[in-house]
Design a protein around this motif. Sequence first.
Motif, PDB file in Angstrom:
ATOM      1  N   PHE A  12      75.278  39.379  10.337  1.00 31.81           N
ATOM      2  CA  PHE A  12      75.798  40.172  11.457  1.00 31.81           C
ATOM      3  C   PHE A  12      75.978  41.640  11.088  1.00 31.81           C
ATOM      4  N   GLU A  13      75.875  41.971   9.810  1.00 36.03           N
ATOM      5  CA  GLU A  13      75.844  43.379   9.427  1.00 36.03           C
ATOM      6  C   GLU A  13      74.672  44.081  10.094  1.00 36.03           C
ATOM      7  N   THR A  14      73.578  43.359  10.254  1.00 34.01           N
ATOM      8  CA  THR A  14      72.396  43.931  10.901  1.00 34.01           C
ATOM      9  C   THR A  14      72.704  44.354  12.327  1.00 34.01           C
ATOM     10  N   VAL A  15      73.519  43.561  13.013  1.00 32.94           N
ATOM     11  CA  VAL A  15      73.869  43.878  14.402  1.00 32.94           C
ATOM     12  C   VAL A  15      74.598  45.210  14.466  1.00 32.94           C
ATOM     13  N   TRP A  16      75.668  45.333  13.663  1.00 29.69           N
ATOM     14  CA  TRP A  16      76.432  46.575  13.775  1.00 29.69           C
ATOM     15  C   TRP A  16      75.697  47.763  13.149  1.00 29.69           C
ATOM     16  N   ALA A  17      74.925  47.532  12.104  1.00 28.05           N
ATOM     17  CA  ALA A  17      74.177  48.642  11.502  1.00 28.05           C
ATOM     18  C   ALA A  17      73.102  49.159  12.456  1.00 28.05           C
ATOM     19  N   SER A  18      72.421  48.250  13.133  1.00 25.23           N
ATOM     20  CA  SER A  18      71.395  48.658  14.105  1.00 25.23           C
ATOM     21  C   SER A  18      72.032  49.394  15.274  1.00 25.23           C
ATOM     22  N   ALA A  19      73.162  48.890  15.758  1.00 22.76           N
ATOM     23  CA  ALA A  19      73.855  49.558  16.862  1.00 22.76           C
ATOM     24  C   ALA A  19      74.328  50.942  16.441  1.00 22.76           C
ATOM     25  N   LEU A  20      74.808  51.056  15.218  1.00 22.96           N
ATOM     26  CA  LEU A  20      75.258  52.349  14.708  1.00 22.96           C
ATOM     27  C   LEU A  20      74.095  53.330  14.632  1.00 22.96           C
ATOM     28  N   SER A  21      72.959  52.852  14.182  1.00 29.73           N
ATOM     29  CA  SER A  21      71.768  53.698  14.102  1.00 29.73           C
ATOM     30  C   SER A  21      71.348  54.180  15.488  1.00 29.73           C
ATOM     31  N   ARG A  22      71.384  53.284  16.452  1.00 27.84           N
ATOM     32  CA  ARG A  22      71.009  53.654  17.828  1.00 27.84           C
ATOM     33  C   ARG A  22      72.007  54.661  18.398  1.00 27.84           C
ATOM     34  N   PHE A  34      78.009  46.286  20.918  1.00 26.77           N
ATOM     35  CA  PHE A  34      77.340  45.536  19.847  1.00 26.77           C
ATOM     36  C   PHE A  34      77.905  45.913  18.478  1.00 26.77           C
ATOM     37  N   PHE A  35      78.195  47.200  18.300  1.00 30.32           N
ATOM     38  CA  PHE A  35      78.780  47.657  17.039  1.00 30.32           C
ATOM     39  C   PHE A  35      80.136  46.991  16.806  1.00 30.32           C
ATOM     40  N   ILE A  36      80.988  47.013  17.812  1.00 32.33           N
ATOM     41  CA  ILE A  36      82.328  46.427  17.677  1.00 32.33           C
ATOM     42  C   ILE A  36      82.244  44.910  17.495  1.00 32.33           C
ATOM     43  N   GLY A  37      81.453  44.248  18.333  1.00 30.90           N
ATOM     44  CA  GLY A  37      81.318  42.793  18.220  1.00 30.90           C
ATOM     45  C   GLY A  37      80.717  42.368  16.891  1.00 30.90           C
ATOM     46  N   GLY A  38      79.656  43.053  16.480  1.00 32.86           N
ATOM     47  CA  GLY A  38      79.033  42.731  15.195  1.00 32.86           C
ATOM     48  C   GLY A  38      79.971  42.958  14.033  1.00 32.86           C
TER      49      GLY A  38
END
Length: 107
Positions: A12-22, A34-38
């Motif tokens: 789930f690090e991928t979820v928040w890292a991808s959201a942060l990048s976006r 997505f960042f908060i949930g991930g």
Amino acid sequence: MSWLILVVSGMFETVWASALSRMAEKFQWLDLLFFIGGSIVSLGGLMIAMKEIPVGTAYAAWAGTGAVVTVAWSIISGSESASLIKIVLVAVLIGCIVGLHLIDASH
């Protein structure tokens, strides 16, 4: 069970890292959600896993799992290029995570 929780929460690090990048490119509320949930799932799983896995081992395996999945996702999504050396290094990282699990299981 703790190791399964640890690996899933690391993914789930991928979820928040991808959201942060976006969000770094352009802020959107959905990315923030997505960042908060991930983050909650990822860090919550780490916390649960650390009840049975020593903190150093748990953190290293969690961060490594997140790194592996994030690199894989970046390559699959086309935001990062693949190379032989990158694949070899990610494979070594996977080997290290497996090694940490094997060492933890033997104690």
